[in-house]
Design an enzyme around this catalytic site. Sequence first.
Site, mmCIF file in Angstrom:
data_model
loop_
_atom_site.group_PDB
_atom_site.id
_atom_site.type_symbol
_atom_site.label_atom_id
_atom_site.label_comp_id
_atom_site.label_asym_id
_atom_site.label_seq_id
_atom_site.Cartn_x
_atom_site.Cartn_y
_atom_site.Cartn_z
ATOM 1 N N HIS A 226 0.846 -1.194 0.000
ATOM 2 C CA HIS A 226 0.000 0.000 0.000
ATOM 3 C C HIS A 226 0.874 1.234 0.000
ATOM 4 O O HIS A 226 1.807 1.363 0.806
ATOM 5 C CB HIS A 226 -0.909 0.002 1.234
ATOM 6 C CG HIS A 226 -1.843 1.178 1.274
ATOM 7 N ND1 HIS A 226 -3.024 1.198 0.574
ATOM 8 C CD2 HIS A 226 -1.749 2.381 1.900
ATOM 9 C CE1 HIS A 226 -3.636 2.347 0.786
ATOM 10 N NE2 HIS A 226 -2.869 3.091 1.573
ATOM 11 N N SER A 227 0.616 2.168 -0.902
ATOM 12 C CA SER A 227 1.346 3.429 -0.996
ATOM 13 C C SER A 227 2.841 3.142 -1.152
ATOM 14 O O SER A 227 3.235 2.506 -2.132
ATOM 15 C CB SER A 227 1.033 4.295 0.218
ATOM 16 O OG SER A 227 1.392 5.636 -0.004
ATOM 17 N N MET A 228 3.707 3.553 -0.224
ATOM 18 C CA MET A 228 5.134 3.229 -0.363
ATOM 19 C C MET A 228 5.344 1.730 -0.507
ATOM 20 O O MET A 228 6.254 1.279 -1.220
ATOM 21 C CB MET A 228 5.913 3.743 0.851
ATOM 22 C CG MET A 228 7.419 3.442 0.801
ATOM 23 S SD MET A 228 8.309 3.850 2.323
ATOM 24 C CE MET A 228 7.800 2.471 3.378
#
Length: 257
Positions: A93-95
């Site tokens: 998720h995200s990074m």
Amino acid sequence: MTRYLSRKRPDHEPDHRTRLFCFPYAGGGASAYRRWQRGLDVQDAGVRVMPVQLPGREERFGEPRFTDLDALIDDLDAQLDEELSEPHLFYGHSMGALIASSLTRRRQQRGATLPRALVLSAYRAPHLPAPPIADPEAGDQELVRGLVALGGIPRTLLDHPEFLSALLPVARDDLRLCLGSAAAHTEPLRVPLHLFAGGADRLVSVSEVLAWRRHAGRGCEVRTMPGGHFFIRSDEGAFLRELAALTRRYADERVGV
């Protein structure tokens, strides 16, 4: 057990489960996925959740953090190589999406075993600039405001300075890692891509998630979820139902169902 993985398999857990390696978002750690095994078991997802603990946070807080993506990927590739010899999936998720996709690309380049599929949420396609979460050199108050606005810090924790003093250095280094990740990628990823976007995400738009299609060499599916950048937390149950429906497809492939 590699230092990136703290979870040991219980004796009663079936060996046939496909492993789901989960990579954290900026400022986060493996504990972000602590409830996922139970939630996915309820959905008969057929996977064993393997939260990846990056250095410099939680039980690895005393270790130096990576701020260079290539160095982190080199270390992950070497340390997880044996674990990744068995059938597995990547989730980020995200990074975490940046890390999961970069590790997949590195292993593809050297001919190593690849995940059965790559599941990514809330991150722009790699040919686009990194999402401007916040300036890692910003003052503490400005950085906190940016993280709170995205849902990265629950407002109830703002009255706990000991929490913020531990979080902010981790968040700054993670932001440095993301901002230094720009690279030209020409070869498509040779694994199926499953993408999730938050319909109300103010940091990463649905169209920016859809742009991953340029990098898909084995098909691409996109789902839009209600909520903002942290939709995996604001309605964890709904997301886990979607994730379980997806992982069952790959778990079933392994056991021949």
